[in-house]
Design a protein around this motif. Structure first.
Motif, short mmCIF file in Angstrom:
data_model
loop_
_atom_site.label_atom_id
_atom_site.label_comp_id
_atom_site.label_asym_id
_atom_site.label_seq_id
_atom_site.Cartn_x
_atom_site.Cartn_y
_atom_site.Cartn_z
N LEU A 1 16.17 17.64 -11.16
CA LEU A 1 15.02 16.78 -10.91
C LEU A 1 13.70 17.54 -11.02
N THR A 2 12.64 16.82 -11.29
CA THR A 2 11.30 17.42 -11.36
C THR A 2 10.77 17.64 -9.95
N PRO A 3 9.76 18.49 -9.80
CA PRO A 3 9.16 18.69 -8.47
C PRO A 3 8.69 17.39 -7.82
N LYS B 1 23.95 18.31 9.21
CA LYS B 1 24.23 16.92 8.86
C LYS B 1 23.03 16.39 8.09
N GLY B 2 23.28 15.48 7.15
CA GLY B 2 22.14 14.96 6.41
C GLY B 2 22.50 13.90 5.40
N VAL B 3 21.46 13.40 4.76
CA VAL B 3 21.55 12.33 3.76
C VAL B 3 21.58 12.95 2.37
N CYS B 4 22.58 12.56 1.58
CA CYS B 4 22.71 13.07 0.21
C CYS B 4 22.17 12.04 -0.78
N CYS B 5 21.29 12.47 -1.65
CA CYS B 5 20.77 11.60 -2.71
C CYS B 5 21.60 11.82 -3.98
N GLY B 6 21.97 10.73 -4.62
CA GLY B 6 22.72 10.84 -5.86
C GLY B 6 21.83 10.55 -7.05
N ALA B 7 21.74 11.51 -7.98
CA ALA B 7 20.98 11.34 -9.22
C ALA B 7 21.94 11.37 -10.39
N SER B 8 21.55 10.74 -11.50
CA SER B 8 22.48 10.64 -12.62
C SER B 8 22.69 11.98 -13.32
N GLY B 9 21.63 12.86 -13.36
CA GLY B 9 21.73 14.05 -14.19
C GLY B 9 21.71 13.64 -15.66
N PRO B 10 21.94 14.58 -16.59
CA PRO B 10 22.29 15.98 -16.34
C PRO B 10 21.10 16.90 -16.09
N THR B 11 19.87 16.40 -16.22
CA THR B 11 18.73 17.25 -15.90
C THR B 11 18.62 17.42 -14.39
N GLY C 1 15.80 12.00 2.15
CA GLY C 1 16.90 12.78 1.59
C GLY C 1 16.89 14.21 2.09
N ASP C 2 18.08 14.74 2.36
CA ASP C 2 18.22 16.14 2.78
C ASP C 2 18.82 17.00 1.68
N ALA C 3 19.54 16.38 0.74
CA ALA C 3 20.19 17.12 -0.33
C ALA C 3 20.27 16.22 -1.56
N ILE C 4 20.43 16.85 -2.73
CA ILE C 4 20.47 16.11 -3.98
C ILE C 4 21.63 16.61 -4.83
N GLY C 5 22.39 15.67 -5.41
CA GLY C 5 23.49 16.04 -6.27
C GLY C 5 23.69 15.00 -7.36
#
Length: 273
Positions: A194-196, A182-192, A207-211
């Motif tokens: 993310l940087t370190p 279970k976890g928190v999903c972060c939403g990024a715009s993309g299309p790149t 955040g636990d995951a990024i999409g």
């Protein structure tokens, strides 16, 4: 009647004319996860490009079809693919199908995605139940005139991911012997990707995951009163301090390998909604 409301009703009427059953659950299937729609019995399939006010899908791993029928005894309507902000669509276009599903009678929305795992206890191929999200997309799909017919101007987001469905998913995973997080999903715009430093920041924020999807759709679903379940497939590790180069083809390949567990879990959940 606003132009947007009229478009929603026109699209719903077009789809309704081709439906054999009123859908109770809506599915939005992400990269590499559209195979679940192939499990639908007696399917009625419509390419996105044939549906009024729907754009065509442009992303590899997204079939770009709407599939309707019975899945595990439940009438469903499933999107094999979705519309993304990074494709150049407006946020209103991204969330348009959610309102169409609501107009068609859908009560529960199940959203799935391929994501990068920021939690160090995750591994590629793992599944994660989304319990909350962090919107880092730089936009909100409800900006602009409110669709009063669907929901309030200022919708509550305290339980955007329906707790009862989170518990149901946990229970079905345990019964099937499927390890799930279970976890928190972060939403990024993309299309790149993310940087370190960006990934390290989001991990520190919780955040636990990024999409690059899901968050706008869930905001819209909450706005119009749908129950929501979110399931992520962790396709790669997105840990800032240990980040390695990544391609979309790798993401789809890992999602494909997760197919048997994903289908088994989703079938068990859908049977109960």
């Amino acid at each position: 009647m606003t132009n947007r409301l009229q478009q929603i009703r026109e699209t719903a009427a077009y789809i309704s004319a081709k439906m054999q059953l009123k859908p109770r659950a809506g599915l939005i299937l992400g990269s590499g996860l559209g195979v679940l729609a192939d499990e639908i019995d007696n399917p009625v399939t419509i390419p996105f490009g044939e549906i009024p006010h729907f754009p065509a899908s442009t992303v590899a791993g997204h079939a770009g079809k709407l599939v309707m029928g019975m899945l595990s005894g439940t009438p469903v309507i499933a999107m094999q693919g979705r519309f993304h902000y990074y494709e150049g669509h407006s946020m209103q276009t991204v969330i348009f199908p959610v309102y169409v599903m609501r107009e068609l009678g859908v009560e529960t929305l199940i959203v799935t995605n391929a994501c990068g795992g920021m939690n160090r206890s995750f591994a590629p191929g793992d599944l994660m139940i989304i319990t909350d999200h962090i919107n880092m997309m730089g936009d909100n799909p409800l900006i602009g005139p409110n669709l009063d017919e669907f929901g309030p101007r200022f919708p509550d987001m305290s339980s955007a991911y329906t707790p009862e469905l989170v518990s149901l998913a946990e229970e079905k995973a345990e019964q099937a012997g499927i390890v799930i997080h279970k976890g928190v999903c972060c939403g990024a715009s993309g299309p790149t990707y993310l940087t370190p430093s960006e990934l390290a920041m989001l991990a520190r924020l919780g955040g636990d995951a990024i999409g690059m999807s899901t968050v706008p759709e869930v905001i819209a679903a909450s706005h119009c009163g749908l129950k929501v379940l979110g399931i992520s497939c962790v396709t790669d590790m997105a840990i800032g301090e240990e980040l390695e180069p990544l391609t979309h083809e790798q993401v789809v390949a890992v999602a494909n390998r997760t197919r048997p567990r994903f289908i088994a879990l989703m079938r068990a959940i859908i049977q109960e909604v």
